[in-house]
Design an enzyme around this catalytic site. Structure first.
Site, PDB file in Angstrom:
ATOM      1  N   GLY A   1      40.090  50.912  40.214  1.00 27.67           N
ATOM      2  CA  GLY A   1      38.475  50.954  41.265  1.00 27.67           C
ATOM      3  C   GLY A   1      38.915  51.263  42.773  1.00 27.67           C
ATOM      4  N   CYS A   2      38.544  50.541  43.641  1.00 25.84           N
ATOM      5  CA  CYS A   2      38.740  50.886  45.144  1.00 25.84           C
ATOM      6  C   CYS A   2      40.170  50.945  45.310  1.00 25.84           C
ATOM      7  CB  CYS A   2      37.949  49.901  46.084  1.00 25.84           C
ATOM      8  SG  CYS A   2      35.882  50.254  45.816  1.00 25.84           S
ATOM      9  N   ALA A   3      40.849  49.929  44.753  1.00 26.40           N
ATOM     10  CA  ALA A   3      42.377  49.706  44.999  1.00 26.40           C
ATOM     11  C   ALA A   3      43.220  50.929  44.438  1.00 26.40           C
ATOM     12  CB  ALA A   3      42.768  48.545  44.411  1.00 26.40           C
TER      13      ALA A   3
ATOM     14  N   LEU B   1      41.275  46.979  48.220  1.00 31.08           N
ATOM     15  CA  LEU B   1      40.918  45.920  47.353  1.00 31.08           C
ATOM     16  C   LEU B   1      40.270  46.368  46.145  1.00 31.08           C
ATOM     17  CD1 LEU B   1      39.722  43.533  50.066  1.00 31.08           C
ATOM     18  CD2 LEU B   1      41.895  43.336  49.052  1.00 31.08           C
TER      19      LEU B   1
END
Length: 362
Positions: free
Chosen positions: A143-145, A348
């Site tokens: 994902g965003c990480a 994160l």
């Protein structure tokens, strides 16, 4: 230390103003929420002004099968991923000479918004003259990480193979995961926030002679990295995978989790590297949303001005999942940053997890 030498974006073709997205959400969600006008304020409160999608907004008025959406993902990921690689290796801004495709040792491909086997980088390698022995490392589900994690894994690869030149390619087509029939609050919030983004970074080992083709006076070297998983937090962020595709899981508690959890994590990482927060010159943060940026500021006690670039990327592009951190990093690399400056890169993602990188401009 391995150095990030070039970075580039490929911007999807359709620009969607936040006012257009808000009106679309009003039409779709009005019958589901009595307080729809209050909920629609999230479109303005998030401070996003526009986003970029691979399809125009009319496409989202119709329901699409998982197969249709995933086929669209593969087509656009190959086209735009190829463009980002070409721009990265041919950058007149970051490079004094073109880097041949044949000199790339490995490609880390990062995504969480579509599925492809053979994976996207393999399909791109059939359109560009990479060596057939180029190593492929597709990473899915961070994902965003993911963008920060990709840089971390490239750093480790270049430590092991200091003559290596490595690409980190992030392709996130969040719009193609949109569920027309999901009238939940999570899906409504997702329509305020997520966007499509594609970016590619070139990471060079110490023995590549990158000083000879590095055009800028300084570039960020990666000094250290840290990956952290929060136990028993699987329900904070991610996908519910159902027959019709990927359904967003996005907890409203994320900003509060960041405020409580991030500072001890960051402080321990910096202490291991004999640094403190006060010694960080640049805070290169994935802007998950305006509330997430505010949580960074509150948790770490940093000046709000240190998140200005992250906030500007959020305003102009929205949350592009893993690609977003590369957009932010590119804007730092375009600045004349003095030698010896220290940057902290953070993102994160699902798990719940964090990725941290310590950078020094050399």
């Amino acid at each position: 230390m391995p150095t990030i030498t070039s970075i580039a974006e490929a911007i999807p073709p359709y620009e969607i103003k936040q006012e257009q997205a808000s009106e679309f959400a009003r039409e779709l969600f009005t019958d589901s929420f009595k307080d729809i006008e209050r909920l629609l304020k999230a479109f303005q409160n998030g401070q996003i002004e526009k986003r970029h999608f691979v399809n125009n907004i009319e496409w989202f008025h119709e329901n699409h099968t998982f197969e249709e959406k995933n086929n669209a993902y593969i087509d656009s990921a190959v086209t735009l991923g190829k463009e980002a690689i070409e721009k990265c290796l041919h950058s007149n801004f970051f490079l004094s000479e073109t880097i041949p495709y044949e000199e790339i040792d490995a490609i880390f491909f990062i995504s969480t918004t579509g599925i492809a086997t053979p994976s996207i980088e393999a399909r791109i390698m059939n359109t560009l003259p990479f060596r057939p022995h180029t190593k492929r490392i597709p990473i899915w589900g961070l994902g965003c990480a993911g963008g920060a994690a990709g840089l971390s894994r490239a750093f480790e690869y270049c430590l092991a193979f200091p003559k290596a030149k490595v690409l980190v390619l992030s392709v996130e087509l969040c719009s193609l995961t949109f569920q027309h029939n999901d009238l939940s609050k999570s899906n409504l919030i997702g329509t305020t926030l997520f966007a499509d983004g594609i970016a590619c970074a070139l990471v060079c080992g110490d023995e590549t002679g990158h000083e000879g083709f590095q055009k800028q006076a300084t570039s960020p070297s990666i000094i250290s990295t840290q990956s952290t998983l929060m136990p028993n937090s699987l329900d904070v962020m991610g996908w519910d995978i159902k027959n019709s595709g990927l359904y967003v899981v996005f907890s409203r508690d994320i900003p509060h989790i960041i405020e409580d959890w991030l500072k001890p994590n960051v402080s321990a990482f910096l202490e291991e590297n004999e640094l403190t927060l006060a010694q960080i010159d640049h805070f290169i943060a994935h802007p998950g949303g305006k509330k997430v940026i505010d949580a960074y500021i509150n948790s770490l006690g940093i000046p709000a001005s240190m998140t200005d670039i992250s906030l500007e990327v959020l305003k102009q592009y929205g949350n592009m999942s893993s690609a977003t951190i590369l957009y932010v990093l590119k804007r730092y690399m375009e600045r004349r940053i003095p030698e010896g400056s220290i940057g902290l890169c953070t993102a994160l993602g699902p798990g719940f997890s964090s990725e941290l990188l310590l950078l020094r401009w050399n």
